[in-house]
Each structure stands twice: as C-alpha cells, then as structure tokens.
Scaffold this active site. Structure first.
Site, mmCIF file in Angstrom:
data_model
loop_
_atom_site.group_PDB
_atom_site.id
_atom_site.type_symbol
_atom_site.label_atom_id
_atom_site.label_comp_id
_atom_site.label_asym_id
_atom_site.label_seq_id
_atom_site.Cartn_x
_atom_site.Cartn_y
_atom_site.Cartn_z
ATOM 1 C CB VAL A 226 15.945 81.621 4.867
ATOM 2 C CG1 VAL A 226 14.717 82.497 4.691
ATOM 3 C CG2 VAL A 226 15.557 80.151 5.043
ATOM 4 N NE ARG A 228 25.845 82.498 4.579
ATOM 5 C CZ ARG A 228 25.176 82.693 5.723
ATOM 6 N NH1 ARG A 228 23.871 82.837 5.713
ATOM 7 N NH2 ARG A 228 25.832 82.769 6.866
ATOM 8 C CG ASP A 252 16.926 86.855 4.720
ATOM 9 O OD1 ASP A 252 16.499 88.025 4.857
ATOM 10 O OD2 ASP A 252 17.716 86.327 5.513
ATOM 11 C CD GLU A 257 23.500 88.520 1.364
ATOM 12 O OE1 GLU A 257 23.801 88.941 2.491
ATOM 13 O OE2 GLU A 257 22.983 87.411 1.153
ATOM 14 C CG HIS A 276 21.804 87.891 5.224
ATOM 15 N ND1 HIS A 276 22.920 87.398 4.631
ATOM 16 C CD2 HIS A 276 21.523 87.025 6.249
ATOM 17 C CE1 HIS A 276 23.326 86.294 5.242
ATOM 18 N NE2 HIS A 276 22.479 86.044 6.238
HETATM 19 P P1 NDP Z 1 22.263 72.948 10.508
HETATM 20 O O1 NDP Z 1 23.652 72.438 10.488
HETATM 21 O O2 NDP Z 1 21.470 72.828 11.740
HETATM 22 O O3 NDP Z 1 21.429 72.226 9.347
HETATM 23 C C1 NDP Z 1 21.912 72.025 8.059
HETATM 24 C C2 NDP Z 1 21.014 71.033 7.340
HETATM 25 O O4 NDP Z 1 21.389 71.000 5.959
HETATM 26 C C3 NDP Z 1 21.117 69.598 7.863
HETATM 27 O O5 NDP Z 1 19.838 69.019 7.917
HETATM 28 C C4 NDP Z 1 21.959 68.896 6.798
HETATM 29 O O6 NDP Z 1 21.663 67.518 6.636
HETATM 30 C C5 NDP Z 1 21.499 69.632 5.565
HETATM 31 N N1 NDP Z 1 22.430 69.500 4.453
HETATM 32 C C6 NDP Z 1 23.753 69.752 4.438
HETATM 33 N N2 NDP Z 1 24.250 69.511 3.211
HETATM 34 C C7 NDP Z 1 23.209 69.092 2.448
HETATM 35 C C8 NDP Z 1 23.075 68.693 1.102
HETATM 36 N N3 NDP Z 1 24.125 68.671 0.271
HETATM 37 N N4 NDP Z 1 21.849 68.348 0.658
HETATM 38 C C9 NDP Z 1 20.776 68.363 1.476
HETATM 39 N N5 NDP Z 1 20.843 68.732 2.772
HETATM 40 C C10 NDP Z 1 22.044 69.096 3.241
HETATM 41 O O7 NDP Z 1 22.362 74.459 10.050
HETATM 42 P P2 NDP Z 1 21.293 75.633 10.329
HETATM 43 O O8 NDP Z 1 19.941 75.118 10.051
HETATM 44 O O9 NDP Z 1 21.570 76.277 11.625
HETATM 45 O O10 NDP Z 1 21.738 76.682 9.204
HETATM 46 C C11 NDP Z 1 21.776 76.305 7.855
HETATM 47 C C12 NDP Z 1 22.348 77.453 7.029
HETATM 48 O O11 NDP Z 1 21.384 78.485 6.937
HETATM 49 C C13 NDP Z 1 23.577 78.118 7.637
HETATM 50 O O12 NDP Z 1 24.753 77.426 7.289
HETATM 51 C C14 NDP Z 1 23.521 79.502 7.060
HETATM 52 O O13 NDP Z 1 24.208 79.552 5.827
HETATM 53 C C15 NDP Z 1 22.031 79.742 6.829
HETATM 54 N N6 NDP Z 1 21.448 80.648 7.808
HETATM 55 C C16 NDP Z 1 20.846 81.806 7.367
HETATM 56 C C17 NDP Z 1 20.261 82.670 8.259
HETATM 57 C C18 NDP Z 1 19.638 83.939 7.779
HETATM 58 O O14 NDP Z 1 19.599 84.893 8.532
HETATM 59 N N7 NDP Z 1 19.131 83.987 6.560
HETATM 60 C C19 NDP Z 1 20.257 82.412 9.705
HETATM 61 C C20 NDP Z 1 20.887 81.165 10.065
HETATM 62 C C21 NDP Z 1 21.444 80.327 9.138
HETATM 63 P P3 NDP Z 1 21.944 66.430 7.793
HETATM 64 O O15 NDP Z 1 20.943 66.753 8.876
HETATM 65 O O16 NDP Z 1 21.653 65.135 7.154
HETATM 66 O O17 NDP Z 1 23.357 66.639 8.214
HETATM 67 C C1 7N6 Z 2 22.692 87.641 10.954
HETATM 68 C C2 7N6 Z 2 22.629 86.607 9.860
HETATM 69 C C3 7N6 Z 2 23.703 82.955 9.885
HETATM 70 O O1 7N6 Z 2 24.345 82.237 9.130
HETATM 71 O O2 7N6 Z 2 23.547 84.566 8.155
HETATM 72 C C4 7N6 Z 2 23.009 84.183 9.351
HETATM 73 O O3 7N6 Z 2 23.574 82.703 11.087
HETATM 74 C C5 7N6 Z 2 22.975 85.257 10.379
HETATM 75 C C6 7N6 Z 2 22.048 88.904 10.548
#
Ligand code: NDP
Ligand code: 7N6
Length: 310
Positions: A226, A228, A252, A257, A276
C-alpha cells in the site's frame, strides 16, 4: 509568508470534489479559488494539489500543499532553491489504509476473493479443506511504522496476529512485538505470513523488495503493498508469484498506474489488485482541510508549518 489567495488545483478532483473542498475552506481566511488546467496561477500565494506540474515552480507560489502523504513526485531541490515550502498529508490515512491492508489479509485467509470470483460465474464451490486458515495464527511484518504502518499493525494485532516491523529508527511501537532496523529486513520478512509495505518512496526504499527479499519470504506468505509501486521490483514479484516462491499479493500501487491491461498481475487468482484506492474515503477532503487550516493559523501566528517536507 502570508496567504491572501489559496489555489485549489483541479487535480484534487481525482480524490474529492474541488467545490466541496473549496467550501470546507471558505472560513479559513484567504480567498479560495479553484485553478484548472491552463488557469493563471499567479494570483495564488499557495496551492493545494494532487498532481505536480513544472509551472508550479515559477508561478510565484510561497507554499504548496500535497493532498497525498507521498510526495515522491515533487522536485525537492528545485522547490528549495526557489524557497517554496512543500507540506504533505501524512497523518490522515492510518485507519483507512490499515483497514484496506488488513482487509486484504482477511480476504486471503478466508478466501473471500475466490468466493467473489466464483459468485461472478454463478459457481457454488467450497474451498479445499486446507486452503483457508485463521488469521489469528498468522504473523505480519509491517515495513514502515509511521501513520500507515501503525494503522496496519494495530488492526493486525487486534485480530490476534503476531506483529513485527521495520523502521529506520528501530524504537518500540505499540502493538508491535519486535522492531527491526532496515539492515535486518531479510530476517524480519523471513518468518511472516504477511509482509505489508508502508514506507515512502525514496532512494533508500526504491526496489527494497527485490528477488532476494522475495526469496527470503515463506512460500506460503503474501506481500501487501500500500506504499508505492517502485518499492517493489515488479518483474521480480511476477517471477516469485509464477514460481511459487510466495503465495500471493495484495497490491494497491504499481510501477505504472493505471496497471497496464496486459500485466500478468490482473489474471492471478492469488493477487488482489486495487486501483490506488486504499486511502480513498468520504472524509478525505475534511482531513486535508484540517491540515491546511492549521497551517494557515500557524502562518498567521508566525509559527512554523506542520507536515513540512521542504
Ligand atoms: P510516515 O512518514 O508516517 O511513515 C513512514 C515510515 O516509513 C516511518 O516509520 C519511517 O521510519 C519508515 N521508513 C522510511 N524509510 C525507511 C526505510 N528505508 N526502511 C524502513 N523504514 C523506513 O508516512 P505514512 O505512513 O503517512 O505514509 C507512508 C507512505 O505510504 C507515503 O509516503 C506514501 O507513499 C504511501 N501512502 C499510500 C497511500 C495509498 O493510498 N496507498 C495512502 C497514504 C500513503 P521512521 O519512523 O524510523 O522514520
Ligand atoms: C489518494 C492516494 C498518499 O500518498 O497515494 C496516497 O497519500 C493518496 C487517492
């Protein structure tokens, strides 16, 4: 920085209606205007957007807010050179993406995806006695334990699963039995029935799940992505599914895409494809509006922006 005109880029319409979002910000302070393709951006001091366009760099904007948590499509250095602040929408997707990821786990364990496919053909067919299993017996390794990862971990834990995880700074996380550093990724994924990816896409995470990591996973394990698409080497994933190196995948996000019509991922029974859509929900616009309102308040108070990336 002060914002007297806030633009809402037409691309946010891919996630929620621009007019609904504009109305949600009507009392936020600045005048709010929807800017569609080709509309002049120069009256705007700040812009809320889903898409990135190169013209944002030279439109005189002071601040861009991404309605996504993932901002991998934005050019950080160019924004920084022009002193354009970039904020993101991390913090708002934990519940819904958590539900989607754990929903995929439930579907695989309880065979819901197979029953639904059979229903479409009008077929009444029970699974083999050993196809279905209780999720409670399984373990999940959540890679990335921020907003998304914690949303997945707490829900998996509530269903009785053993939860481990990986994050950059391996400090303890509620509901996660063991937290590993990225250097221990192979060890972390090796025991898990489900490996769920929730990291941002950047130079460190691109291709982090490649043939070697897929080979380290159990043959009966499922990969859930979920995060990228490019976090996974998709060709290696297809090979792993075809050779039986892993059991299946809930996806997802994809390298390209929309997922191209000729992708072998469409036709595999043990692959669930969602477009997505894990983050989509009817509160999305209000959750983004809350971040934007808070940042407008901070700017008025001379405070620093929350969720600032650049
Ligand atoms: P956050 O910044 O809250 O969390 C990111 C996490 O990834 C942190 O725990 C961080 O570690 C960890 N991390 C970063 N780099 C590494 C690495 N090299 N190895 C292991 N862990 C790592 O982001 P979100 O949870 O809000 O979102 C994460 C990603 O999910 C977004 O950037 C986006 O690409 C994707 N996303 C997809 C969605 C969808 O609709 N499918 C919706 C929302 C987000 P630490 O805590 O130690 O810093
Ligand atoms: C919105 C997707 C994110 O990174 O890709 C997600 O927040 C959002 C449909």
């Amino acid at each position: 920085m002060s914002v007297s005109t806030l633009g809402v880029h037409g691309s946010v319409g891919e996630v929620f209606p621009t007019a609904v979002f504009r109305d949600a910000l009507a009392d936020a302070g600045p005048s709010v205007r929807v800017v569609s393709d080709g509309d002049d951006l120069t009256p705007c001091d700040a812009l809320v957007t889903f898409a990135y366009e190169e013209r944002f760099l030279d439109a005189g904007l002071d601040w861009i807010h991404s309605i996504q948590a993932g901002v991998d499509r934005f050019p950080f250095d160019e924004l920084s050179d022009r002193e354009i602040a970039l904020t993101n929408s991390t913090g708002i997707h934990g519940d819904v993406v958590g539900e989607t990821a754990v929903g995929m786990m439930l579907a695989f364990a309880r065979r819901l995806h197979v029953h639904r496919s059979n229903q479409e053909r009008g077929e009444w067919r029970k699974p083999a006695w050993d196809d279905a299993f209780p999720l409670r017996r399984e373990s999940a390794c959540v890679v990335g334990l921020g907003t998304l990862g914690r949303g997945i971990a707490t829900r998996a834990s509530a269903l009785g699963m053993d939860v481990t995880g990986v994050k950059r700074t391996p400090t303890p996380v509620d509901g996660v039995d063991r937290v590993h550093p990225p250097a221990d990724l192979h060890e972390a994924v090796a025991d898990a029935g489900f490996v769920a990816l929730a990291v941002p896409l950047n130079d460190d995470t691109e291709g982090m799940i490649s043939a070697a990591e897929l080979a380290a996973m159990r043959e009966d394990a499922y990969l859930i992505n979920v995060a990228r698409g490019p976090v996974v080497d998709q060709a290696a994933l297809v090979d792993a599914l075809e050779s039986g190196a892993i059991a299946g995948a809930g996806l997802d996000v994809f390298e390209a895409e929309p997922l191209p019509a000729d992708s072998p991922l469409w036709d595999r029974e043990e692959v669930i494809v969602t477009p997505h859509a894990a983050g989509i929900n009817d509160e999305y616009y209000e959750r983004v509006a809350t971040i934007v309102r808070e940042n407008l308040r901070r700017l008025s108070a001379g405070e620093s922006l929350t969720n600032r990336v650049v």
